[in-house]
Design an enzyme around this catalytic site. Structure first.
Site, PDB file in Angstrom:
ATOM      1  N   SER A 106       0.610  -1.083   0.242  1.00  0.00           N
ATOM      2  CA  SER A 106      -0.142   0.276   0.331  1.00  0.00           C
ATOM      3  C   SER A 106       0.735   1.466   0.104  1.00  0.00           C
ATOM      4  O   SER A 106       1.938   0.882  -0.070  1.00  0.00           O
ATOM      5  CB  SER A 106      -1.379   0.087   1.216  1.00  0.00           C
TER       6      SER A 106
ATOM      7  N   ASP B  91      -0.819  -3.354  20.058  1.00  0.00           N
ATOM      8  CA  ASP B  91       0.052  -2.789  20.077  1.00  0.00           C
ATOM      9  C   ASP B  91       0.121  -1.432  20.550  1.00  0.00           C
ATOM     10  O   ASP B  91       0.533  -0.205  19.156  1.00  0.00           O
ATOM     11  CB  ASP B  91       0.543  -3.162  18.232  1.00  0.00           C
TER      12      ASP B  91
END
Length: 542
Positions: A26, A136
């Protein structure tokens, strides 16, 4: 004949501008919605390169981001599929990382740290109320909405986030970033929302003194520290931190997740909700200086890892202390980066936690003062060891690098297990070698004179009659390892192997071979099923 209608909604409604982030699958570009003139960040995923599992991962990330609507979370405004590409339209976050902003401030106090953690906890609370666990939380994912003074903290990157029902605890896979992983994840136990609070505790510790509560050059020792909850509040930097701040950290870094403070409780802690009277207003210059070095290590480590991997070199128990031979260019580049790291990291003032004997838990792994912390040479990127979790891909709108972390982690596993196999060869340790190899191992090697050898007996002969009796030092260097991941449980590695040894006359020699090894994972263990080695039949190469 029917015509296929292709969606062009993104192309019709948005105008794309410059790149602001890039990754494996991406790119992130600034975009403007034509009908309103509002600016956004468009994460553009090339769906032609994605597997079915990757598509599921993308759908999960988009689904989770759509759920979350909070002033302290980077918001997803649109999700559009067009032919070959998927567009995720996020807030355009222009303030950069929170930690980078702090070091640029003229004034930074405990009260400022309290305001930061309050916003982070507000974001975490919203996630948890919506049945989402981030998994995370780390400095790289804490951004500022703009460059304006007092801009809101924004939590970003939900690439590893999972959906849970209520206070459900289950094993969702080994995922996160090493220094921020909770004890229950490291023990591979059922886990849930408390993992985010543990990471908040690590972040708060860093916010107050500029270095992390847990660190070690050896990742295994780092994990032992975390599992034992072995951190402390050393003098003199912690002497000026209020007891209330330390109390909140202790409640966040509680080993037992059932007893760990929850987000809504932490927000009611006096140090957070009564900061004007409880948190110290004293400027913390030492924290700012340490945080500068902490930030520098985070930026430098990626370059060091990339360069060092190109000439990955390791030594075994009986080796000499002489460095392995490597190309001058690669060696120079590596040493240059390592010297930069040392200049940044070898002093306590550089943001490294000083090692003291008074730890919160006696099980702490100790390291000599002045050694490099894991952020220098150990990867502090997100790791996933459970294929169920799919590929970790950081949200580009957060200005972080996108990587296929699942594949990256497996490649590191293959390089490591290959090193262990060669170490067993150099040590003449047939038992260790046999554990790593499949009983039906096949090979083409110089000693077999071009014949395909199957099984372990051929190799056992060399171990018992040559390698086990060799007491001379051996030093092996792996150059340019290339790993191809083949599905979930297979991989192939190709590399150049340099072996330094002392010949029968006591003279130093170097031999080179080009090798390819095929690995297969059975019952969670990697085994070498085939290898092909070039060169003349010269011991002790095989």
């Amino acid at each position: 004949m029917a015509t296929t209608v292709t969606c062009t909604r993104f192309t019709d409604e948005y105008q794309l501008y410059e790149d602001i982030g890039k990754g494996a699958f991406s790119v992130v570009r600034r975009c403007v919605k034509l009908c309103t003139g509002h600016e956004y960040a468009a994460k553009i995923i090339n769906t032609k390169k994605l597997s079915a599992r990757d598509h599921q991962k993308l759908e999960r990330e988009a689904r989770i981001c759509r759920l979350l609507k909070h002033s302290n979370i980077v918001r997803l405004h649109d999700s559009i599929s067009e032919e070959g590409f998927h567009y995720l339209v996020f807030d355009l976050v222009t303030g950069g990382e929170l930690f980078e902003d702090i070091v640029a401030r003229e004034y930074y106090s405990e009260a400022d740290a309290s305001h930061c953690i309050q916003q982070i906890l507000e974001a975490v609370l919203h996630c948890h109320q919506m049945g989402v666990v981030h998994r995370d939380l780390k400095p790289e994912n804490l951004l500022l909405a703009s460059k304006c003074k007092g801009a809101a903290v924004k939590l970003a990157d939900f690439g590893l986030a999972i959906e849970v029902q209520g206070d459900q605890q289950a094993w969702f896979g080994f995922a996160g970033t090493p220094g921020y992983l909770s004890p229950e994840v490291l023990r591979k136990e059922a886990y849930g929302k408390p993992v985010d609070i543990w990471a908040c505790g690590v972040i708060l510790y860093i916010l107050l003194v500029g270095y992390p509560p847990f660190w070690d050059e050896d990742q295994h020792k780092l994990y032992q520290q975390i599992k034992a909850g072995a951190y402390d509040f050393p003098s003199p930097e912690w002497d000026t931190v209020t007891p209330e701040a330390k109390n909140l950290i202790n409640q966040m870094l509680t080993i037992n997740p059932a007893k760990r403070i929850m987000a809504h409780e932490a927000l009611k802690h006096p140090w957070v909700c009564q900061r004007s009277t409880v948190a110290s207003m004293m400027h913390r210059q030492e924290t700012v200086e340490c945080l500068k070095k902490f930030n520098a290590r985070r930026k430098l480590k990626g370059a060091i890892l990339t360069t060092m991997l190109a000439t990955r070199n390791f030594s075994v128990g009986r080796q000499t202390t002489a460095p392995a031979t490597m190309s001058t260019a690669a060696s120079g580049a590596t040493m240059g980066l390592v010297e930069q790291a040392k200049s940044l990291l070898n002093k306590k003032a550089d943001g490294v936690k000083p090692q003291t004997n008074s730890t919160k838990n006696s099980a702490a792994a100790t390291s000599p003062k002045g050694t490099l912390p894991p952020a220098a040479l150990e990867p502090q990127t997100t790791v996933i060891h459970n294929p169920v979790d799919g590929i970790k891909e950081s949200s580009d709108s957060t200005h972080t690098t996108i990587e296929d972390e699942d594949t990256k982690a497996r490649k590191q596993e293959i390089i490591k297990i290959t090193e262990q196999l060669i170490e067993a060869v150099n040590n003449g340790d047939f038992e260790a070698y046999a554990k790593i190899c499949d009983p039906g191992l096949t090979s083409f090697e110089p000693e077999a004179l071009g014949n395909l050898v199957e099984g372990m007996d051929f190799h056992r002969f060399y171990f018992e009659n040559l390698l086990a009796k060799n007491s001379k030092p051996i030093h092996t260097t792996i150059l340019n390892p290339h790993v191809h991941v083949i599905g979930e449980d297979a991989a192939c590695i190709a590399y150049i192997r340099l072996t330094q040894y002392i010949d029968g006359q006591g003279r130093p020699r170097t031999s080179q071979s080009e090798e390819t090894r095929v690995w297969h994972r059975r019952d969670g263990k990697w085994q070498n099923v085939h290898f092909h080695c070039s060169g003349a039949p010269v011991a002790p190469l095989q």
